[in-house]
Design a protein around this motif. Structure first.
Motif, PDB file in Angstrom:
ATOM      1  N   LEU A 103     -57.558  69.649 -80.274  1.00  0.00           N
ATOM      2  CA  LEU A 103     -58.871  69.083 -80.584  1.00  0.00           C
ATOM      3  C   LEU A 103     -58.997  68.767 -82.069  1.00  0.00           C
ATOM      4  CD1 LEU A 103     -61.168  71.343 -78.357  1.00  0.00           C
ATOM      5  CD2 LEU A 103     -60.671  68.909 -78.007  1.00  0.00           C
ATOM      6  N   GLU A 104     -58.521  69.678 -82.908  1.00  0.00           N
ATOM      7  CA  GLU A 104     -58.626  69.471 -84.350  1.00  0.00           C
ATOM      8  C   GLU A 104     -57.700  68.351 -84.818  1.00  0.00           C
ATOM      9  OE1 GLU A 104     -58.029  73.251 -86.190  1.00  0.00           O
ATOM     10  OE2 GLU A 104     -60.073  73.925 -85.765  1.00  0.00           O
ATOM     11  N   LEU A 105     -56.552  68.190 -84.173  1.00  0.00           N
ATOM     12  CA  LEU A 105     -55.660  67.076 -84.513  1.00  0.00           C
ATOM     13  C   LEU A 105     -56.307  65.739 -84.135  1.00  0.00           C
ATOM     14  CD1 LEU A 105     -52.209  68.577 -83.490  1.00  0.00           C
ATOM     15  CD2 LEU A 105     -52.911  67.908 -85.796  1.00  0.00           C
ATOM     16  N   ASP A 106     -57.011  65.718 -83.006  1.00  0.00           N
ATOM     17  CA  ASP A 106     -57.743  64.501 -82.631  1.00  0.00           C
ATOM     18  C   ASP A 106     -58.827  64.180 -83.660  1.00  0.00           C
ATOM     19  OD1 ASP A 106     -56.204  64.199 -80.371  1.00  0.00           O
ATOM     20  OD2 ASP A 106     -57.656  65.147 -79.027  1.00  0.00           O
ATOM     21  N   ALA A 107     -59.541  65.226 -84.111  1.00  0.00           N
ATOM     22  CA  ALA A 107     -60.587  65.015 -85.118  1.00  0.00           C
ATOM     23  C   ALA A 107     -59.996  64.573 -86.451  1.00  0.00           C
ATOM     24  CB  ALA A 107     -61.391  66.302 -85.297  1.00  0.00           C
ATOM     25  N   LEU A 108     -58.781  65.048 -86.753  1.00  0.00           N
ATOM     26  CA  LEU A 108     -58.150  64.670 -88.011  1.00  0.00           C
ATOM     27  C   LEU A 108     -57.873  63.172 -88.060  1.00  0.00           C
ATOM     28  CD1 LEU A 108     -56.875  65.496 -90.713  1.00  0.00           C
ATOM     29  CD2 LEU A 108     -54.724  65.890 -89.482  1.00  0.00           C
ATOM     30  N   ALA A 109     -57.549  62.583 -86.919  1.00  0.00           N
ATOM     31  CA  ALA A 109     -57.280  61.143 -86.883  1.00  0.00           C
ATOM     32  C   ALA A 109     -58.503  60.359 -87.364  1.00  0.00           C
ATOM     33  CB  ALA A 109     -56.887  60.724 -85.472  1.00  0.00           C
ATOM     34  N   ALA A 110     -59.705  60.772 -86.932  1.00  0.00           N
ATOM     35  CA  ALA A 110     -60.926  60.096 -87.379  1.00  0.00           C
ATOM     36  C   ALA A 110     -61.190  60.359 -88.859  1.00  0.00           C
ATOM     37  CB  ALA A 110     -62.110  60.564 -86.536  1.00  0.00           C
ATOM     38  N   PHE A 111     -60.881  61.585 -89.304  1.00  0.00           N
ATOM     39  CA  PHE A 111     -61.115  61.905 -90.716  1.00  0.00           C
ATOM     40  C   PHE A 111     -60.186  61.100 -91.617  1.00  0.00           C
ATOM     41  CE2 PHE A 111     -60.491  64.521 -94.537  1.00  0.00           C
ATOM     42  CZ  PHE A 111     -61.819  64.632 -94.949  1.00  0.00           C
ATOM     43  N   ARG A 112     -58.954  60.873 -91.187  1.00  0.00           N
ATOM     44  CA  ARG A 112     -58.019  60.070 -91.978  1.00  0.00           C
ATOM     45  C   ARG A 112     -58.565  58.660 -92.221  1.00  0.00           C
ATOM     46  NH1 ARG A 112     -52.966  62.251 -88.446  1.00  0.00           N
ATOM     47  NH2 ARG A 112     -52.081  63.760 -89.933  1.00  0.00           N
ATOM     48  N   ALA A 113     -59.273  58.130 -91.227  1.00  0.00           N
ATOM     49  CA  ALA A 113     -59.839  56.782 -91.385  1.00  0.00           C
ATOM     50  C   ALA A 113     -60.889  56.745 -92.483  1.00  0.00           C
ATOM     51  CB  ALA A 113     -60.440  56.321 -90.061  1.00  0.00           C
ATOM     52  N   ARG A 114     -61.510  57.889 -92.772  1.00  0.00           N
ATOM     53  CA  ARG A 114     -62.494  57.955 -93.859  1.00  0.00           C
ATOM     54  C   ARG A 114     -61.826  58.101 -95.219  1.00  0.00           C
ATOM     55  NH1 ARG A 114     -66.024  62.873 -92.608  1.00  0.00           N
ATOM     56  NH2 ARG A 114     -66.931  62.261 -94.618  1.00  0.00           N
ATOM     57  N   ILE A 115     -60.621  58.647 -95.234  1.00  0.00           N
ATOM     58  CA  ILE A 115     -59.927  58.826 -96.506  1.00  0.00           C
ATOM     59  C   ILE A 115     -59.475  57.480 -97.061  1.00  0.00           C
ATOM     60  CG2 ILE A 115     -57.879  59.827 -97.605  1.00  0.00           C
ATOM     61  CD1 ILE A 115     -58.066  62.153 -95.671  1.00  0.00           C
ATOM     62  N   GLU A 116     -58.996  56.600 -96.197  1.00  0.00           N
ATOM     63  CA  GLU A 116     -58.450  55.318 -96.647  1.00  0.00           C
ATOM     64  C   GLU A 116     -59.425  54.554 -97.549  1.00  0.00           C
ATOM     65  OE1 GLU A 116     -55.566  52.547 -97.192  1.00  0.00           O
ATOM     66  OE2 GLU A 116     -55.321  54.350 -95.969  1.00  0.00           O
ATOM     67  N   PRO A 117     -60.701  54.373 -97.130  1.00  0.00           N
ATOM     68  CA  PRO A 117     -61.657  53.681 -98.022  1.00  0.00           C
ATOM     69  C   PRO A 117     -62.369  54.622 -98.980  1.00  0.00           C
ATOM     70  CG  PRO A 117     -62.665  54.005 -95.884  1.00  0.00           C
ATOM     71  CD  PRO A 117     -61.272  54.561 -95.783  1.00  0.00           C
ATOM     72  N   ALA A 118     -61.859  55.846 -99.123  1.00  0.00           N
ATOM     73  CA  ALA A 118     -62.443  56.840-100.039  1.00  0.00           C
ATOM     74  C   ALA A 118     -63.903  57.128 -99.703  1.00  0.00           C
ATOM     75  CB  ALA A 118     -62.314  56.378-101.490  1.00  0.00           C
TER      76      ALA A 118
END
Length: 426
Positions: A103-118
């Motif tokens: 579950l946390e790995l799935d959530a990490l995928a969405a969080f990574r998308a927020r890192i890209e545009p800072a």
């Protein structure tokens, strides 16, 4: 077929081999989990610096770290799938931790998308990755907390504490890099660095106590490397500066380099420790399989060539001089041989139990201390680091072992910790 003692003895040995194979599978699971932790630690460091620079630096390193982590994630998911089979012996706790990790790995995928545009902060990135890593470390703890064979159990305890120490080193890298990059020393950041250094030392002391001699020697050699002295100097710069004092932001690159070198050294130890675990599993399986063949031959010979007199319990454990007719011409007396084999098995199991108890004690103490920390965090509103410092202080004030203070905290907290601390302790 009528049940006999020989059938039970042989079945016990077969079950031992099956359990050893399950344990070998858990070693592989611990290895890949440790690999994912390593990849996520790399991604955490690159992501925090990418965000701290406003997306101007570490973009390529971050993408590379993401690709490495993604490949290991697929391997871990495959092992998780194998563990759900009924014959794998996974506990409810292990399966629950695996589900949480997915579950946390799935959530990490969405969080990574927020890192890209800072669209998030360096602090939030460090916290997000650290929570996921903490869950994966808890899974390794559960894998290490199932002792079946002393040599392997000791190495699993060493493995868990090495990974734990390496995670503290990874967090130290991230916190120190942010402090230097900000250009200003903060009291909170300083205390966090001190806590992380202390955590590394505690974990690595347990690692040294349970690891094999060659690994201990390698670790001691690593402490003599020049980058260790560089790290200590940079640590003193952070820990001795007054809160609010100016820090040289250009030193952040040097800090990241030297702390990364330390993490790489710990990673080398981790890789070699996994090799030791694999070799230990293979050796134990081969040894048990050979013992099974030997015991099958011994028992079959005993059944095919019974002694001329009726069996008696006392004869089973008598020496040759008291039982001269126990064998056949040209062979070793059979009942004493069986007695010797059973006695050797009994002594081996007793020795194993002593070794296993040492491993169990370390893991059980960790559980109690973690529970005591949680109780203080809930009761007194402390952070995790402050709760541990409170336990340490009580241990020194009362001249008692830390585990004794932790147990007293859980049973009689008001006798150990009276008043709620002020804000400066939280």
């Amino acid at each position: 077929m009528q049940l006999s003692a020989s059938h039970l003895v042989l079945r016990a040995k077969q079950l031992e081999i099956e359990l050893m194979r399950h344990l070998a599978g858990r070693v592989e699971l611990a290895d890949v989990t440790g690999q994912l932790i390593h990849a996520l630690q790399h991604e955490r460091g690159a992501s925090s610096l990418y965000l701290a620079s406003g997306g101007q630096r570490f973009a390529a390193e971050r993408r590379s770290a993401m690709e490495q982590a993604g490949a290991v994630e697929l391997s871990l998911q495959a092992l998780f799938s194998e563990q759900q089979a009924p014959d794998r012996g996974a506990s409810t706790r292990m399966l629950s931790l695996m589900a949480t990790a997915l579950l946390e790995l799935d959530a990490l995928a969405a969080f990574r998308a927020r890192i890209e545009p800072a669209q998030t902060s360096p602090d939030e990135a460090v916290a997000t990755f650290s929570r996921l890593i903490a869950g994966l470390m808890e899974l390794i703890f559960q894998l290490a907390d199932t002792p079946l064979q002393p040599d392997i159990s000791r190495l699993l305890v060493a493995f868990f504490h090495l990974v734990q120490g390496k995670e503290a080193a990874g967090q130290e890298r991230a916190v120190g890099a942010q402090l230097f990059a900000s250009g200003v020393c903060s009291e909170v950041g300083q205390q966090r660095i001190i806590d992380l250094i202390d955590g590394q030392e505690r974990s690595l002391q347990v690692f040294e106590a349970f690891a094999e001699l060659a690994l201990r020697q390698l670790w001691q050699q690593q402490q003599l490397a020049p980058q260790v002295a560089r790290l200590e100097r940079l640590r003193r710069t952070l820990c001795s500066a007054k809160p609010g004092a100016t820090l040289d932001s250009l030193v952040s690159d040097s800090w990241f380099e030297v702390t990364s070198a330390r993490i790489s050294e710990l990673w080398q130890l981790q890789v070699q420790l996994v090799q030791c675990l694999r070799q230990a599993c293979e050796q134990q399986i081969r040894s048990a399989e050979q013992e099974l063949l030997d015991s099958e031959g011994l028992l079959q010979h005993w059944l095919d060539n019974p002694p001329p007199q009726p069996p008696a319990v006392e004869r089973l454990f008598q020496g040759d001089e008291l039982n001269p007719a126990a064998g056949i011409a040209g062979t070793t007396p059979l009942r004493p041989a069986l007695a010797d084999w059973l006695q050797a098995q009994s002594e081996r199991l007793a020795s194993m139990e002593v070794e296993l108890e040492a491993a169990r004690r370390v893991m059980q103490e960790r559980k109690v201390i973690e529970r005591a920390k949680g109780a203080l965090m809930s009761r007194l509103g402390l952070s995790e680091e402050a709760a541990y410092r409170a336990l340490q202080k009580a241990s020194m004030d009362h001249n008692r072992r830390l585990i004794d203070v932790a147990q007293a905290t859980l049973s009689l907290p008001e006798l150990v910790f009276g008043a709620k601390p002020g804000p400066h302790q939280n």
